[in-house]
Design a protein around this motif. Structure first.
Motif, PDB file in Angstrom:
ATOM      1  N   VAL A 319      22.860  30.660 -50.956  1.00 63.35           N
ATOM      2  CA  VAL A 319      22.753  29.710 -49.561  1.00 63.35           C
ATOM      3  C   VAL A 319      22.362  30.519 -48.466  1.00 63.35           C
ATOM      4  O   VAL A 319      21.755  30.310 -47.655  1.00 63.35           O
ATOM      5  N   CYS A 324      18.115  26.661 -49.014  1.00 65.07           N
ATOM      6  CA  CYS A 324      18.841  25.988 -49.940  1.00 65.07           C
ATOM      7  C   CYS A 324      19.336  24.507 -49.758  1.00 65.07           C
ATOM      8  O   CYS A 324      20.259  24.382 -48.807  1.00 65.07           O
ATOM      9  N   GLU A 325      18.702  23.362 -50.019  1.00 67.97           N
ATOM     10  CA  GLU A 325      18.996  22.216 -49.421  1.00 67.97           C
ATOM     11  C   GLU A 325      20.260  21.647 -50.007  1.00 67.97           C
ATOM     12  O   GLU A 325      21.068  20.951 -49.357  1.00 67.97           O
ATOM     13  N   SER A 342      28.428  27.216 -46.752  1.00 65.52           N
ATOM     14  CA  SER A 342      27.327  26.053 -46.802  1.00 65.52           C
ATOM     15  C   SER A 342      27.319  25.324 -45.236  1.00 65.52           C
ATOM     16  O   SER A 342      26.238  25.034 -44.758  1.00 65.52           O
ATOM     17  N   THR A 347      23.250  23.679 -45.939  1.00 61.63           N
ATOM     18  CA  THR A 347      23.159  23.184 -47.386  1.00 61.63           C
ATOM     19  C   THR A 347      24.054  22.310 -47.514  1.00 61.63           C
ATOM     20  O   THR A 347      25.424  22.398 -46.890  1.00 61.63           O
ATOM     21  N   ALA A 382      19.413  15.770 -50.969  1.00 60.34           N
ATOM     22  CA  ALA A 382      18.717  17.083 -50.814  1.00 60.34           C
ATOM     23  C   ALA A 382      17.539  17.023 -50.154  1.00 60.34           C
ATOM     24  O   ALA A 382      17.237  17.714 -49.024  1.00 60.34           O
ATOM     25  N   ARG A 389      16.687  22.021 -42.069  1.00 59.89           N
ATOM     26  CA  ARG A 389      16.527  23.341 -42.186  1.00 59.89           C
ATOM     27  C   ARG A 389      16.272  24.164 -41.198  1.00 59.89           C
ATOM     28  O   ARG A 389      15.263  23.879 -40.182  1.00 59.89           O
TER      29      ARG A 389
END
Ligand code: MSK
Length: 633
Positions: A319, A324-325, A342, A347, A382, A389
């Protein structure tokens, strides 16, 4: 991404340090900080001398107060705590196995779950005395699932898989009264025995600890392993990559974490769906990258060559990369910290099992009925999250090692013997491996397993012990987070890792084209190691305890690891621990577990606990050489 020959502990620590810096930018917490907050630990808890099984206490044993309010002495208290710890681990592994059996019951032609290794199903059916002639493979799968599920609660008899053990081992179990009966019964009996006013006799508590462990290793875990192979395929050697650098800057990264392959298999399937890949491209990514953490990583690496991003104590690192989606989890070894962590990034933390519900997660309940639909919606979520992001937070350390994984028992026998995997009723023979050991080309084998634990410098014990052992011509068979430690460091690289071996092991690696550290799977797959030990015993005519083979969990931390330790010892394999199992408060329990006249009298093996890792390695080598000397080889 560049692949490196070997990655040192110092390089991995530097990568973690740079990720923690990333975390600081967004105010993230870390396990490193929480360890500081929790130190020093409670001395009573560490020694196992705190009793809170009833509401008269908690009682803590000191020289001034040598008994609890009920009168239980320190040995009863430590022994009860040890048994409860074991029962927690046995319940957990065995419930994993139960879920696999339920999934097997849902298999159907063209369905979400199918039978991918029908030969293995037929082989186990013959072993269980089930008629296979003229039956549709799914009819057989459902029948086997029902019989397997009955093993959890059957009123009479002992576990079916015990018959796989050598006769001598079965006799020892019978004599010691530790043959596991129904799987759930051994957990329930353990909890009954540890209730206030039941057992406080150390010997009785330790016997049940072994029995409960055996119900896991030769029951629930074995069920989980064998029928995962039936549904998802028996692992064969496959090349993959490992370490944090397997995360891709330009792709949608989905991390799968936990244990049950029923979830991860479906996520892997939908990540390859052309519709999802097109969606990923439409949001500006080059594609979808699945990678794994903990035992789920092992499961999908061994069957699909999916890269392994990390192990237990690097779960937060994925993470912290900011790339990290989604981190998608099922059960066991998942830090609740992943929720708040997260939230510091973009994330999505997706929980999927009613067994592992956590705050700050999105819960998408996963079951065999909705597996396809839900896996697709998780992958979609995701992919759509890629646009959230924050590129200035992306930091993926460039550390990647090459690894060859997938050494199931069948694969080991095949690579060392050339026996075709197509035989239905036998595994083939372990004789070529035995010849290597008898001739001294290999001195022996170590089964190294288990977690990371902040009490040990993370991965250091796994990696340094493995290097020491392979330099001494001792082959490693590994699973769980130990396997990922090896893969991250480059010790599963079939081209380069042999350079670290003694001359004998190097020769074996060259002839068989294998790395010196063989990846045997996840935590439940330690059951594969028990079958390998049994086959070696039958093929050699020796008892398991006579083989120059030991077990080791240098950085263990979970209840499951104690259950594993108990079934490995009960199977006749001396087991070496690098972390104390909260028993040092009782000399009687320590003597039973580690002495010459405790469990060793019952099952011909015992524990060694040594927190000095250098010494732990020396002790294992010494034990292997003692076993060789006793055999005159
Ligand atoms: S995942 S039990 S941290 S090996 Fe099986 Fe790793 Fe230990 Fe969990």
């Amino acid at each position: 991404m560049d692949q490196e020959r070997f990655v040192t502990i110092e390089e991995m620590e530097a990568a973690t340090a740079s990720l923690l810096e990333n975390g600081k930018k967004v105010g993230a917490d870390s396990w490193q900080q929480r360890v500081k907050n929790q130190t020093p630990h409670c001395g009573f808890g560490e020694a196992g001398t705190c009793c809170r099984i009833c509401a008269m206490g908690p009682c803590r044993i000191t020289p001034k107060s040598p008994r609890g309010i009920c009168g239980c002495d320190v040995h009863g208290i430590v022994g009860r705590n040890f048994l409860k710890f074991t029962a927690g681990g046995a319940a957990t592994h065995s419930d994993h196995g139960r879920e696999i059996m339920h999934t097997l019951h849902q298999t159907k032609e063209g369905g979400n779950y199918q039978v991918k290794d029908p030969e293995k199903l037929i082989r186990i059916a013959h072993e269980w005395g089930v008629e296979t002639e003229g039956k549709d493979i799914y009819e057989l799968a459902h029948e086997m699932a029902e019989i397997g599920l009955m093993e959890y609660g059957k009123p009479f008899g002992v576990q079916r898989f015990l018959k796989r053990a050598p006769e001598h081992t079965q006799e020892l179990w019978h004599k010691a009264e530790i043959e596991p009966r129904a799987i759930d019964r051994e957990v329930a009996t353990a909890l009954h025995m540890t209730h206030m006013g039941c057992s406080s006799l150390p010997e009785a508590l330790i016997r049940q600890s072994l029995r409960s462990g055996l119900s896991d290793g030769w029951g629930g875990s074995m069920m989980g392993t064998e029928f995962s192979d039936v549904m998802f395929g028996t692992p064969k050697p496959v090349d993959t990559t490992a370490n944090i650098g397997v995360m891709e800057k330009d792709m949608v990264n989905i991390v799968v974490h936990g244990h049950d392959p029923s979830l991860s298999e479906m996520i892997v399937y939908y990540a390859n769906d052309p519709e999802m890949i097109a969606l990923a491209k439409s949001v500006g990514a080059k594609g979808i990258n699945i990678c794994g953490v903990c035992c789920t990583a092992n499961e999908v690496a061994m069957r699909h060559g999916i890269p392994m991003a990390g192990n237990f104590l690097t779960q937060e690192n994925v993470v912290l990369t900011g790339a990290c989606e989604a981190i998608v989890v099922d059960v066991q070894c998942i830090f609740p910290a992943l929720g708040p962590l997260s939230k510091c990034f973009h994330t999505k933390f997706v929980t999927t099992s009613p067994i592992a519900r956590m705050p700050d997660s999105e819960f998408i309940r996963f079951s065999a009925d909705n597996a396809g639909e839900n896996a697709k919606s998780i992958v979609k979520m995701a992919v759509e999250n890629f646009t959230n992001r924050k590129t200035d937070l992306v930091n993926i350390p460039n550390q990647v090692s090459h690894a060859r994984v997938g050494y199931s028992l069948e694969a080991i026998v095949k690579v060392l013997d050339g026996v075709a995997n197509s035989q239905v009723d036998t595994f083939g023979t372990t004789k070529p491996l035995l010849e290597c050991v008898t001739s001294g080309v290999l001195r022996g084998a170590v089964a190294m397993v288990g977690c990371n634990n902040p009490k040990v410098r993370p991965d250091y014990a796994h990696i340094e012990l493995m290097k020491k052992l392979i330099a001494n011509d001792i082959i490693l068979i590994v699973s769980g987070c130990s396997a990922q430690a090896a893969a991250k460091a480059g010790l599963m690289d079939p081209v380069h890792a042999k350079e670290l071996c003694g001359a004998g092991l190097k020769r074996v690696c060259e002839l068989a084209n294998i790395p010196p550290v063989l990846h045997m799977g996840s935590c439940v797959d330690i059951s594969r190691m028990m079958i390998l030990a049994s086959e070696l015993s039958k093929d050699s005519g020796l008892n398991i305890s006579q083989l120059p083979v030991v077990g080791c969990a240098p950085e263990w931390m979970s209840e499951k690891a104690v259950s594993i330790g108990n079934y490995v010892v009960a199977t006749g394999i001396d087991t070496f621990l690098g972390v104390d199992p909260y028993v040092k408060g009782s000399s009687e329990i320590c003597d039973l577990l580690t002495g010459e006249h405790g469990v060793k009298d019952w099952v011909e093996a015992n524990y060694t606990v040594e927190t000095d890792i250098e010494k732990l390695g020396d002790l294992m080598i010494e034990r292997i050489e003692q076993k060789r000397a006793a055999l005159g080889i």
